[in-house]
Structures are given as C-alpha cells and as structure tokens.
Design a protein around this motif. Structure first.
Motif, PDB file in Angstrom:
ATOM      1  N   GLY A  40      -3.445   3.900  -0.479  1.00 35.11           N
ATOM      2  CA  GLY A  40      -4.330   3.726   0.660  1.00 35.11           C
ATOM      3  C   GLY A  40      -3.937   4.613   1.823  1.00 35.11           C
ATOM      4  N   SER A  41      -4.805   4.592   2.842  1.00 40.58           N
ATOM      5  CA  SER A  41      -4.556   5.435   4.012  1.00 40.58           C
ATOM      6  C   SER A  41      -3.629   4.752   5.000  1.00 40.58           C
ATOM      7  CB  SER A  41      -5.877   5.796   4.695  1.00 40.58           C
ATOM      8  OG  SER A  41      -6.660   6.565   3.837  1.00 40.58           O
ATOM      9  N   ASN A  42      -3.558   3.414   4.892  1.00 35.03           N
ATOM     10  CA  ASN A  42      -2.540   2.667   5.624  1.00 35.03           C
ATOM     11  C   ASN A  42      -2.559   2.926   7.132  1.00 35.03           C
ATOM     12  OD1 ASN A  42      -0.743   0.693   5.118  1.00 35.03           O
ATOM     13  ND2 ASN A  42       0.788   1.978   4.122  1.00 35.03           N
ATOM     14  N   ILE A  43      -3.761   2.861   7.696  1.00 29.74           N
ATOM     15  CA  ILE A  43      -3.907   3.150   9.128  1.00 29.74           C
ATOM     16  C   ILE A  43      -3.870   1.857   9.952  1.00 29.74           C
ATOM     17  CG2 ILE A  43      -5.401   4.138  10.912  1.00 29.74           C
ATOM     18  CD1 ILE A  43      -6.611   5.907   8.721  1.00 29.74           C
ATOM     19  N   TYR A  44      -2.913   1.765  10.841  1.00 33.96           N
ATOM     20  CA  TYR A  44      -2.848   0.660  11.795  1.00 33.96           C
ATOM     21  C   TYR A  44      -3.451   1.134  13.108  1.00 33.96           C
ATOM     22  CZ  TYR A  44       0.103  -1.989   8.618  1.00 33.96           C
ATOM     23  OH  TYR A  44       0.569  -2.691   7.530  1.00 33.96           O
ATOM     24  N   GLU A  64      -9.970   0.406   4.915  1.00 33.37           N
ATOM     25  CA  GLU A  64      -9.544  -0.988   4.780  1.00 33.37           C
ATOM     26  C   GLU A  64      -8.283  -1.215   5.601  1.00 33.37           C
ATOM     27  OE1 GLU A  64      -8.271  -4.036   1.200  1.00 33.37           O
ATOM     28  OE2 GLU A  64      -9.479  -2.283   0.726  1.00 33.37           O
ATOM     29  N   LYS A  65      -8.306  -2.265   6.391  1.00 34.77           N
ATOM     30  CA  LYS A  65      -7.155  -2.540   7.258  1.00 34.77           C
ATOM     31  C   LYS A  65      -5.950  -2.979   6.444  1.00 34.77           C
ATOM     32  CE  LYS A  65      -9.083  -4.088  11.677  1.00 34.77           C
ATOM     33  NZ  LYS A  65      -9.244  -5.260  12.562  1.00 34.77           N
ATOM     34  N   PRO A  66      -4.823  -2.358   6.688  1.00 31.19           N
ATOM     35  CA  PRO A  66      -3.611  -2.889   6.054  1.00 31.19           C
ATOM     36  C   PRO A  66      -3.165  -4.154   6.791  1.00 31.19           C
ATOM     37  CG  PRO A  66      -3.072  -1.012   7.443  1.00 31.19           C
ATOM     38  CD  PRO A  66      -4.556  -1.175   7.517  1.00 31.19           C
ATOM     39  N   MET A 125       5.887   6.278   1.144  1.00 27.18           N
ATOM     40  CA  MET A 125       6.591   5.383   2.056  1.00 27.18           C
ATOM     41  C   MET A 125       6.276   5.729   3.502  1.00 27.18           C
ATOM     42  SD  MET A 125      10.552   4.381   1.676  1.00 27.18           S
ATOM     43  CE  MET A 125      10.973   2.638   1.757  1.00 27.18           C
ATOM     44  N   GLY A 126       5.112   5.331   3.927  1.00 27.87           N
ATOM     45  CA  GLY A 126       4.741   5.613   5.306  1.00 27.87           C
ATOM     46  C   GLY A 126       3.460   4.912   5.686  1.00 27.87           C
ATOM     47  N   THR A 127       3.201   4.955   6.987  1.00 33.67           N
ATOM     48  CA  THR A 127       1.952   4.410   7.521  1.00 33.67           C
ATOM     49  C   THR A 127       1.447   5.399   8.573  1.00 33.67           C
ATOM     50  OG1 THR A 127       3.007   3.264   9.363  1.00 33.67           O
ATOM     51  CG2 THR A 127       2.851   2.046   7.293  1.00 33.67           C
ATOM     52  N   ILE A 128       0.224   5.143   9.035  1.00 30.15           N
ATOM     53  CA  ILE A 128      -0.384   5.942  10.094  1.00 30.15           C
ATOM     54  C   ILE A 128      -0.713   4.996  11.243  1.00 30.15           C
ATOM     55  CG2 ILE A 128      -2.312   7.488  10.670  1.00 30.15           C
ATOM     56  CD1 ILE A 128      -0.674   8.591   8.352  1.00 30.15           C
ATOM     57  N   LEU A 129      -0.352   5.383  12.446  1.00 30.33           N
ATOM     58  CA  LEU A 129      -0.693   4.578  13.616  1.00 30.33           C
ATOM     59  C   LEU A 129      -1.677   5.367  14.482  1.00 30.33           C
ATOM     60  CD1 LEU A 129       2.917   3.427  14.700  1.00 30.33           C
ATOM     61  CD2 LEU A 129       1.425   2.467  12.939  1.00 30.33           C
ATOM     62  N   ILE A 178       0.850  -1.189   0.000  1.00 28.29           N
ATOM     63  CA  ILE A 178       0.000   0.000   0.000  1.00 28.29           C
ATOM     64  C   ILE A 178       0.885   1.238   0.000  1.00 28.29           C
ATOM     65  CG2 ILE A 178      -1.821   1.295   1.173  1.00 28.29           C
ATOM     66  CD1 ILE A 178      -2.792  -1.271   2.402  1.00 28.29           C
ATOM     67  N   SER A 179       0.619   2.120  -0.931  1.00 30.41           N
ATOM     68  CA  SER A 179       1.360   3.369  -1.034  1.00 30.41           C
ATOM     69  C   SER A 179       0.546   4.448  -0.325  1.00 30.41           C
ATOM     70  CB  SER A 179       1.565   3.709  -2.514  1.00 30.41           C
ATOM     71  OG  SER A 179       2.399   4.833  -2.644  1.00 30.41           O
ATOM     72  N   LEU A 180       1.160   5.058   0.674  1.00 29.74           N
ATOM     73  CA  LEU A 180       0.433   6.003   1.521  1.00 29.74           C
ATOM     74  C   LEU A 180      -0.005   7.237   0.733  1.00 29.74           C
ATOM     75  CD1 LEU A 180      -0.400   6.793   4.486  1.00 29.74           C
ATOM     76  CD2 LEU A 180       1.763   8.043   4.586  1.00 29.74           C
ATOM     77  N   VAL A 181      -1.287   7.553   0.811  1.00 30.53           N
ATOM     78  CA  VAL A 181      -1.759   8.851   0.311  1.00 30.53           C
ATOM     79  C   VAL A 181      -2.399   9.584   1.480  1.00 30.53           C
ATOM     80  CG1 VAL A 181      -2.069   8.332  -2.128  1.00 30.53           C
ATOM     81  CG2 VAL A 181      -3.889   7.760  -0.518  1.00 30.53           C
TER      82      VAL A 181
END
Lengths: 575, 575
Positions: free
Chosen positions: B439-443, B415-417, B541-545, B391-394
């Motif tokens: 994706g939003s890439n939220i954990y 959607e859960k990564p 290149m990132g995620t959200i926690l 998933i590429s962070l947007v």
C-alpha cells in the motif's frame, strides 16, 4: 493483390493509413510484457538478465500480416527506463511506436506502462529488442514472426518450421560494459562468453556433456541452458527462421550434411540460393529451407561460429533431431567447420548472392539525393568514439520525434551534418586528424524523395583494422544496390544493380569496403539509422533520418512526457 | 535571537517563508553535481560506483545557516533516473526539493538536470544521498556541513574539526542486491565487505600494511583507499563530525585512549555527555569533542566496528595523527575493542544518554494524535517484505507530492492506514498470520497538529530475531520522548520525557522494544518516514506523512513531469 500490396507497402500509400485506422481485416493481438530483472542461466552460469514476464528470452510473438499488435509494456526495473523496438516493422502511421529511446519516444519510467499499438505491415521473420543504453545486450529481446495474411501464400513450400534467434552473451553486466566504453583508458569487455541459440548456450561445458548428463564437466543440469533440439520428420522440407540480435558477433551457421536454400532476408523474399552455410550479422534475419533427406538413423549438428573477429567463443551447437531418434543421440558426423574468421571473400560471396525474388518491386532508376557516410573511429576529449562524417551521435533527453514535430529548438543540435566526406580521405589509412565532434546527426529528407546512402568503411585508430558494421534502418526497407571494396567512386553509380537488388533493413559493410542503399523517404517520422553492433551505437555510430515530419499525426502525450517536450506540453505550447 | 530563531525553525513561522523568498541574509551557494558511474576502489578492490563529478564520495558541501543552496544535479547515468535527498534539511517551503523519488519529485531522467534550491535552515552535521532504488548503497552520498550564521556562535569551544562520513560497502552490485530482495527464494547479499570512512576502507588488506607499503598483503597502493588520517595538534580541542549513511550496518566508533564528549545529534545540540565510544545508526549524525592531551609522541587508532548483527566485516580504522608524528607511525596501543555486537544494554545506555541541551525548545505537553506503528516482517505472495501495521510500502510512479497537491486519485492507494495495531499482538513471537498487503501507507496529518508516533519493534519471521531499525523522518525534527523494552503500553505516556527530550531526525528502535517521538506537523508537504536501512526500505518498511498540502506553493513542473501528474499537466487539468 500480392503485388499491389507489396508495392503499396514499399512506396507508402493511402492503404497504409487505412491499415492504421483499423479498416484492415487483420486481428488485434494483445500482449502484456512485464520487463524486469530475473536470475537466469542462459549458458548454465547464473546471472542477472533483463527478462520479460519472468523469462528469457521474451515470448515469441506470432501474428499475421495486417494484424494490429498491441503490446502493453510494463517497466518493472527498479530505477531504469525501458523501450522495446520492433525490428523490421516499418511503423507506417505510428512512428511513436518504433521503440527507440530519445528518438521515437521517452523511455518508459519504472512502474509505468506504455502501450505499443501498430500494424504488422508484411509477413516475415522479425524480432524485438531493447533500444536504450545496452539493454539489448542485457537480454531484452525475443522473436516476432509474421505469417502471411489469411488467403495469401508463401512463394515456396515447406512442411514445418523452426525458429532460431541468435545472440551473444557476456558475464559482465551491461552497466560495467557501458562504463568501460566511456572510460579513459577505454576498457573493452572482450569477446562474448557464449553464443546463445534461443537464449540457450553452454559456457565451459559441452553440449554433449549436457545431453549425456555428465555431471563433472557440466555441473548444472539446468533446463534454462538445455540444448536446443529441432525435431524433424525424415523426407520433409522445413523452414528455419534465423535472426541475429547479437550485441557484437557476426555469425556463421551450418548444419551437418544439409545444404540450405535461402528464401527470405529481413522480411523480404529473395531469389532462392542454395548454400552450405550462411553468414548472419546482427540485425539481419533469414529464412532457409532444408530437406530432411539424409540418413535418418542419425541426428545432425547445427553449429554456429564467430566471423569477422578472432574467435574466442566456443562454437554454439544445436541438434537437428530426426524422428524417431532420441534427441540425446549424438550426431555421428564431425562438427561443421566455421569458415576462417577473416576469410572476407567467403563472406562477401555469400552476401552478394542475396538478390531479390523475381517480381519484387524495383528501385526508382534515379535518386534525388546521395548521402555518403564515412565510418571512422575517433577520439573526442580523449574518449574513443565512432563518428559518421566526423560526427559522433549523441542521443538527447527529449525524443527527436517530439522536438521536431513540435518545432522545439531545445535539446538537439540543429547543425546540418554533411552529405559527403572529403574526396581525399584515405580509407586504407588510420584517421589522421579526426577533428570530430558530438552531434545529433539529423539528416532531413524530403518527403517521398528517393535517397541513396553510401556507407563507407575505413581503417580504425589502431591501424590495419577495419571492422564489419551491419547498418540497420528503422521505418523502411531499402534496396541494396551496390557493394564494393576500397573507397567508393562516383563512377560506380553506373554499376548499381537496379535489376534485382535485395530489399532489406540491414546492410553490412565489409572491412575497407562500401555498400550503397536506395530507399524512398515515404514514412513520416524520425528514424534511427545505425550500426547494429550495440557498443558501436553506444559510441556514436549512427545517424537520424527525418521525413514528412509535418504529416505526423498527433503523437500520444505519454510518448513525449519527458525533457523539453514534456515542458512544452505542460506549458501549453505544443502543436 | 538564537532562541527565537530556533523556536521559529522548530515550529515553523513566517520567518521560514521569508527565508525562501531570499530576504534572508544568507548567501546563495551554487554547486554542480554530475552523477555517473565511475570505476573506483573504495576498499582497494576496483568496482563500479555511483560517483559525483567523477569522484567518490560526492563533494563535501559547506555552507552557513540561512544560506540558500542551489545544486544543479545532472544525471549522467545511461538508463537510470536519480534524485538526491538532503538528509536533515527540513525544506520549509520547498517540499519538492527533498529529493525522494516517487514522493517529492520525479526521478531525474538520464541527461537531464534538476535544480535543487532550498534554504539551509540551521547549523549542523548533515549529509546527502540518493533516494531511489538502492542508489545510496551504490555510493551516491556525501557530507553537508552547515556552520552557524555569521555572528552566531556554537555553544561550545573547539580549535579545529574533522569530518567522518561512515558507510558500508558491498562488492555485489545494487541491481543484484535489489533482485535478490525481490526473489523467491529470498536472496540476501550478506554482511558488507567493508566499512568505509569518508569512502575509504580496506578489504582483505590491513591498514598497517597499506601504511607501511607492504605490497604483499595489500597489493594495491591506491590513493582511493588510502587510510584516513586526522591530523591534530597536541593540547587542543577538536570537533569530530560523525555521520552514518550505511546501507545496513549499525556502528560503534572509539578512539584509543581518548574519551569523547557528545555535543550534537542530527543537527541539534545535546547536553554534553562524555563517553568512551559512540554507537551510530544509519541516518544519524553526531558531533563529539576530543581533547588531544595524550602522549603526543604517539598516534592513536580510531576504530569502527559493527553492532547489532553478527559482525563479519573487518573493523575499519583511521589514524588520529598527533603533530609532528609521521602519519605512518603506527599507534603503539592496542586497538579499541568494539562492544559485543548483541550487548544491547550497552547500546541503550548510550542512546538514552542523548538529551537536549539546556535551552532547547520543549515539546508541547500534549499531542493531538497518537499513531502506533508495528514493524513486522511478513510474506506477500511468497515474497518476504517488511510491513508497518500490516502494510508494506510501495512507491508509485507518480510523486505523492504532486498527486496530493493536484488532487489526483490515480497512482496511489488512498485507503487510510491504521493508527493502531491489535492490542493482543505479541511482539515477542513471530508474526502468526501476517495478512499483509502492499500500500501507499499515507498518514494525513492535520496541519500544525502535534503528533506522537510510537514505533513498535517485534519478532521476525524466522523467530527469536528482532533487528535494529533506525527510523528517519523527512521535513522535520522530532523530540524523542520515550524508549522502552517489550510492547508499548498506553500508561507509558505518563512517563514520557517532556523536560529535555533530544531533538533528532532519526530514532532507533531496539530489538523487541519501542520508541516514541513527538513533532508538530508544521511543514506543508509530503514526507517520507522510514527505516533508514536501505534494504528494509526497499522491502516496504516505511510510511508517508502529509500535512498542509493545500498550503504548498506552485510545484515546479519539472519536478512532476512523470506519471499521472505529467498527464494532468499536459492535459491542462492541474491546480
């Protein structure tokens, strides 16, 4: 019908409201614009440009009078806001769709979409462009052509038409241009690298070389800068729609061997007048008719040169291509020669010839208020600015439309600007003691009142210089009821042309001269009135006019989701 | 006290809340930042830079642990939003002050002011920078130094200190850099023109020439690019605070003839380790102690070179100036030589030596959740992107903090990564069939749970390339409990260092290698976790926690006045 419709649109009436409510017969025309940076080569040199849907200039919108235009504008700039102004469309009933950041709406944030929905109130040659920072100069513009409603006819005949949207282009980014304007010492970007026709031009490379594929003098054979060719059949009449969205340049357009008959100015019909060339200032549009009755074995040059400033930019060229000649066949005649840049008598002669078509509604014979606006250059805290009656316009972070409609006192300066400038001001001398300040410069007009504005030009800080300023009014057309040299005198009111003054949305003031306009404040809203030269507006050369603010219907929240209107709306205090 | 305070700050506790409520003893320190474009010559070549209060870099903030920092940030950019992230400050109780556009707040609009108010939770060497688009690379950064609270002492002695904020600099604007990254074909700006020390460097011009006033090779004698000189007395101990806010470059710093003892990393004490040079990656900070016991008749070079990429940028130099020598006296020794750019064994050797100071709280012995994040390059619709578990962070137009706190479903992808990547993924080969999406890439992390994240590096699209990625976590420090080469194996969990792992906020993954971190999700908020290389983050290149979102106190409306949170707040539906 034509006449009553015209009158209605001019004077505002319930019909305008019914248009908006969708009872009109026009179609709804939908467009999607995605605004973003693109690599583009407007003049064969590749630069970063603000494009729409991946192209430059933006798509040409074509619709009919009475249609409702719905444009979903998605901002795909990474960090900048954006708005789009529909230049010449009066926005009866939809003042929030005028597309002026800080005035009619909040800038659209990155990755957000704003839907512009408004009625096209009358046929004409218009355009649209960015109205935030200097995004227009960055390339954010396109044509907007409104045809007569079905069953209506133009008051002149033509067999075909072509569209020419003129602009100027710099290789320096608008960020650097804006920074230069806001620096001490002042840094001026200089004259444009290139004049563009429909977004295409040539920098250090000739059109002939391009046409002939001369790879030495014109290394990039790039379709983005390919010559503009107007294909015509012999012995026909063509309408050329010509609009200028230049950032700076005043232009002159001529066509080799062909005279032109001007029939439309700024979306209003004018008394036909035949000329060898036209002057066109930023913010203006014209339609001219040409007859293709010249030697049909030749093509002809269309040439566009700079007026009003020492020209340092190559003349822009397009080809009038008589069928069946090859478009690459170079015209055999000499290039039309642009009049000398400072021959203002020539310029005035053209401009003064533009008069309303017979049957155009006449202005009221008297005005309720006269506002005289002195245009001067000044320094504020060491920064060079333009000021109007000694106030240099600054735009707030909260749109005036919302602040005023919701009765907020925050975010703008409510001090009334003056309706006059000192009687003893000598416009022929540089400003002596400018004593200017920054301000919101809001003129509150009584609803439905008739207003005269006298725009007075003057000498600049450097002395012995007075520049051309094309002033553009949002939300209205106005009658241009007078022009003159030197300082306007009260007695000149008696000489105003109330018989056939042209209706326009842009009026030029010539060096050291003045112009007088009259309009009816019949469009509830808050409207910009400003010099259309992008760096001049950026330096404060403008005012805000408001009228009938209490008659404005509910403004869509999304237009006001910034600054103090957002705070008010979020804190549940509006309306 | 020291220990209980540390433990508290690490694990989150009521003390943190009491800090915020102002019952702490710290002072309130007020700053005003006006962010705007300025002309500046960081490397002697004049460019447009994003400055603060008319200068570059921004002011150094100096405060004490427990103090409340209040920074009024006024955005004076003409059309762009802005935010400022306080890198390394954990923002206990104030997640809206983290300064990440689209995550913790709405970008501040032009001409608007946003007040950052937060507690400085512990002493250390920090910095601040833009976190919107690539504004950091445009120059928006400065140092933030937090001293021990009154009455507290550092666990090492020094007589004086100097601060070195390192960055890299391009002559191409960030707008063009961003456009290049988002183009087909991909256009890469290339290596930086210059490495800057405290915002100063030399482009095509030597420091020696500058010092000696050689006007031929270094035409501009400009104080904006004057050499950095660290004045020292002989036979003293100095603390050098070194932080890197580079956009791209991994750096190595050495001082001629002087060894350095590392004592702090990312605001946490480390077991003192003496080295001849240090590697520093973007997002990291170190304090080193040096002793000025060398020949005092000489000055000494401080040299900073590039690691991890084929160096095309001149080594940056500063002068360690022994009193009473003239600062212009050129060092007599040879320049320290930067280790070979691809000697990763050397790099690992340094990084692996960084271990927690004795007495630092140890991590929990077990984690509640392990998340393995595969870092791959990919193509989406033809555009080159970075993706994490495909998933590429947007980033959305509505800040996640608001969307999640108010329970909005709009504006992000829920959607859960995945917590894993395929077992059979071969990190030594280029990605075979990337099949990535944006994706939003939220954990979503369970509040107060202990989380392990394994960052797994891999081969890139071009093959035989694996780059360095320094990952930075907002809102937390983490323990770095393991590093390794090749693909992480589940059995390696048993080899994690739970005895003295360093506490940091940034961890580097080496080519084809992995790193493991552990932290406690004890800070209610929504936090970015991303590669600190600016173009890599821009490419996804990132995620959200997120953690403890329901425990977040009322978010100031002005932080959420955009996108769908503005709509919710204006329509009275929030909370």
């Amino acid at each position: 019908m034509e006449k009553s419709l015209l009158a209605c649109l001019l004077f505002g009436c319930t019909l305008a409201a019914s248009f908006i409510d969708g009872s009109a017969t026009g179609k709804v025309r939908n467009y999607r614009f995605e605004v973003g940076y693109i690599y583009w080569s407007p003049d064969c040199a590749e630069k970063m440009v603000i494009g729409i849907n991946g192209r430059f200039p933006g798509p040409t919108i074509r619709a009919k009078a009475g249609d409702t235009l719905v444009v979903e504008v998605k901002n795909s700039l990474p960090t900048e806001g954006v708005v789009i102004h529909w230049h010449g469309i009066r926005q009866f009933g939809t003042p929030w769709a005028d597309g002026t950041a800080s005035i009619s709406q909040c800038a659209i944030n990155p990755d957000q979409t704003f839907v512009y929905r408004f009625q096209l109130d009358k046929a004409g040659t218009y355009f649209y462009h960015g109205h935030y920072g200097m995004q227009r100069a960055a390339g954010l513009y396109g044509s907007l052509i409104v045809d007569k409603a079905d069953g209506e006819e133009e008051p002149f005949h033509y067999d075909g038409e072509h569209n020419l949207l003129l602009s100027d282009w710099w290789h320096e980014s608008v960020y650097a241009q804006m920074l230069g304007l806001s620096s001490i010492p002042f840094r001026w970007v200089g004259e444009p690298q290139t004049i563009l026709i429909n977004g295409r031009g040539k920098y250090k490379c000739s059109l002939a070389a391009h046409l002939l594929g001369d790879s030495f003098s014109c290394r990039i054979r790039n379709s983005q800068c390919s010559p503009v060719v107007l294909r015509v059949l012999p012995n026909k009449t063509y309408r050329l729609r010509i609009a200028s969205t230049t950032s700076l340049s005043s232009l002159n357009l001529a066509i080799g061997n062909h005279s032109m008959t001007v029939v439309e100015a700024d979306g209003n019909y004018v008394e036909p007048v035949t000329v060898s060339d036209i002057d066109i200032y930023s913010g203006e549009s014209y339609s001219v008719l040409i007859t293709t009755d010249k030697n049909s074995s030749s093509n002809y040059w269309i040439s566009i040169g700079v007026r009003g400033r020492v020209p340092k930019t190559q003349t822009a060229l397009a080809i009038l291509n008589y069928h069946p000649n090859s478009p690459s066949k170079l015209p055999s005649q000499m290039l039309p020669i642009t009049p000398k840049w400072d021959d203002y008598s020539y310029s005035k002669s053209f401009t003064y010839k533009i008069l309303a078509m017979h049957g155009t509604p006449r202005p009221p014979t008297k005005s309720d208020r006269q506002i005289a606006l002195l245009n001067t250059q000044t320094k504020i805290d060491g920064y060079i600015k333009w000021s109007i009656n000694n106030i240099s316009l600054v735009l707030p972070s909260t749109p005036h439309l919302g602040s005023m409609r919701y009765g907020s006192k925050i975010g703008f300066d409510s001090e009334k600007p003056l309706d006059k400038f000192p009687d003893d001001y000598d416009v022929m001398q540089p400003p002596v003691n400018p004593n200017s300040r920054k301000g919101s410069n809001i003129y509150k007009l009584e609803f439905n009142s008739t207003v005269d504005i006298i725009l007075q030009n003057a000498n600049t800080l450097s002395g012995n210089v007075s520049e051309i300023h094309p002033w553009h009014l949002h939300g209205h057309d106005f009658w241009v009821i007078g022009y003159g040299d030197g300082k306007f005198k009260a007695t000149q009111v008696t000489k105003f042309n109330l018989r056939n003054p042209p209706l326009r949305n842009t009026v030029v003031i010539f060096p050291y001269g003045w112009a007088a306009i009259r309009f009816i404040a019949n469009n509830p809203g808050v409207w910009a009135f400003h010099c259309h030269i992008e760096p001049h507006l950026h330096l404060g050369m403008g005012t805000i006019l408001s009228e009938g603010v209490d008659l404005i219907r509910k403004i869509p929240n999304e237009a006001m989701a910034c600054g103090s209107t957002a705070q008010m709306l979020m804190n549940n205090k509006p309306h």
